[in-house]
Design a protein around this motif. Structure first.
Motif, mmCIF file in Angstrom:
data_model
loop_
_atom_site.group_PDB
_atom_site.id
_atom_site.type_symbol
_atom_site.label_atom_id
_atom_site.label_comp_id
_atom_site.label_asym_id
_atom_site.label_seq_id
_atom_site.Cartn_x
_atom_site.Cartn_y
_atom_site.Cartn_z
ATOM 1 N N GLU A 18 0.829 -1.397 0.029
ATOM 2 C CA GLU A 18 0.061 -0.034 0.107
ATOM 3 C C GLU A 18 0.757 1.308 0.037
ATOM 4 O OE1 GLU A 18 -3.880 1.775 2.287
ATOM 5 O OE2 GLU A 18 -2.555 0.357 3.357
ATOM 6 N N GLU A 22 1.456 3.819 -3.254
ATOM 7 C CA GLU A 22 1.083 5.315 -3.214
ATOM 8 C C GLU A 22 1.964 6.153 -3.483
ATOM 9 O OE1 GLU A 22 -0.177 5.741 0.953
ATOM 10 O OE2 GLU A 22 -2.084 4.913 0.692
ATOM 11 N N VAL A 25 2.461 6.069 -7.252
ATOM 12 C CA VAL A 25 1.473 6.689 -7.931
ATOM 13 C C VAL A 25 1.878 8.294 -7.921
ATOM 14 C CG1 VAL A 25 -0.798 7.775 -7.541
ATOM 15 C CG2 VAL A 25 -0.501 5.293 -7.504
ATOM 16 N N GLU A 26 2.453 8.775 -6.614
ATOM 17 C CA GLU A 26 2.434 10.293 -6.520
ATOM 18 C C GLU A 26 3.867 10.576 -7.396
ATOM 19 O OE1 GLU A 26 0.756 12.713 -5.212
ATOM 20 O OE2 GLU A 26 -0.442 10.849 -4.892
ATOM 21 N N ARG A 29 2.772 10.943 -10.792
ATOM 22 C CA ARG A 29 1.900 12.008 -11.178
ATOM 23 C C ARG A 29 2.627 13.411 -11.269
ATOM 24 N NH1 ARG A 29 -1.986 11.168 -6.940
ATOM 25 N NH2 ARG A 29 -3.491 10.584 -8.383
ATOM 26 N N ARG A 84 -3.979 7.912 -11.987
ATOM 27 C CA ARG A 84 -5.339 7.288 -11.745
ATOM 28 C C ARG A 84 -5.516 5.915 -11.988
ATOM 29 N NH1 ARG A 84 -8.622 7.005 -7.433
ATOM 30 N NH2 ARG A 84 -10.777 6.906 -7.983
ATOM 31 N N GLU A 87 -3.480 4.216 -9.501
ATOM 32 C CA GLU A 87 -4.287 4.132 -8.138
ATOM 33 C C GLU A 87 -5.586 3.284 -8.074
ATOM 34 O OE1 GLU A 87 -4.654 7.965 -5.552
ATOM 35 O OE2 GLU A 87 -5.962 8.191 -7.319
ATOM 36 N N THR A 88 -6.239 3.214 -9.038
ATOM 37 C CA THR A 88 -7.438 2.246 -8.843
ATOM 38 C C THR A 88 -7.109 0.929 -9.013
ATOM 39 O OG1 THR A 88 -7.811 2.691 -11.236
ATOM 40 C CG2 THR A 88 -8.946 4.018 -9.614
#
Length: 255
Positions: A18, A22, A25-26, A29, A84, A87-88
């Motif tokens: 997890e 994260e 993902v960041e 982004r 996204r 993330e999903t």
């Protein structure tokens, strides 16, 4: 081998998936998606993100269906960003893994560990390695991998990818010999040659008897085994031939 044979607790693996997911993902982004990835020639940062998002979905479908799936969502939906999409996919995979005991049977590609725990461990390291790819492509300083995860990742790279995946692919070394790997109080032997490809945990004394002995901080050995760090990032004692062969064979196993 049962889930308990990972070098870290199964709860730690789930929380690490997890948290590392994260961070990935960041990083995606904030990064230029067209940036080339040094360790994956021909891939852009965006393609790495797409690959991981697809892999999250493939593994979840495999767990749900009990077999390797033929179809899954391999690309973002129209208008969905890659961050996204990642993330999903991560959220769905975490939900499936958390809903099952790690010892529960699951379809895997390692006969020694046909459990949900296999996928907790495998997807943590999938995420960490590609998080490093994104950081290297973006030109930002990569975060160190925590020692417990790095040691578990060294164990996975040697025993699963070198000792299991290479024989599955029918790949062998050209010169018989062994490499001792020592990091963080743990030791392994990897032996390769025309007739043998195997790896196991061992004592420090046994590792010292190998033809080549590789030592470094756990996270450096981890990234080196995964081709994300150069040979000069670790210390090799010996003639270097076996260490070079180990590195080259792992590139074939993990491509």
């Amino acid at each position: 081998m049962s889930p308990e044979h990972a070098l870290v607790d199964q709860g730690r693996l789930l929380t690490a998936l997890e948290s590392e997911g994260e961070v990935l993902v960041e990083a995606v982004r904030a990064a230029p998606l067209e940036a080339p990835v040094p360790a994956c020639p021909g891939w852009s940062l965006g393609e790495v993100a797409r690959h991981v998002g697809s892999r999250y979905r493939m593994v979840r479908r495999r767990l749900v269906e009990g077999r390797s799936p033929d179809e899954w969502q391999r690309d973002p939906e129209p208008g969905q960003s890659l961050a996204r999409y990642l993330e999903t996919g991560l959220a769905e995979l975490l939900g499936e893994l958390a809903a099952h005991d790690p010892a529960e049977p699951a379809d895997t590609w390692w006969p020694a560990d046909p459990t949900y725990g296999f996928w907790r461990r495998r997807m943590v390291h999938e995420t960490v390695v590609h998080r490093v790819d994104v950081e290297q492509a973006a030109g930002v300083e990569e975060r160190e991998v925590s020692e417990d995860l790095a040691l578990d990742g060294v164990d996975e790279a040697l025993i699963l990818w070198f000792g299991q995946k290479l024989p599955l692919l029918g790949l062998t070394g050209t010169k018989a010999g062994s490499v001792g790997v020592k990091a963080g109080g743990h030791s392994w032997i990897a032996r390769a040659g025309p007739e043998t490809t195997e790896a196991w945990r061992c004592s420090a004394a046994e590792a010292e008897e190998a033809d080549d002995v590789v030592t470094a901080e756990p996270w450096r050995i981890y990234l080196w085994l995964w081709g994300r760090a150069s040979l000069t990032s670790v210390t090799v004692r010996g003639v270097h031939d076996q260490a070079a062969q180990l590195w080259a064979l792992l590139r074939l196993a993990t491509r």
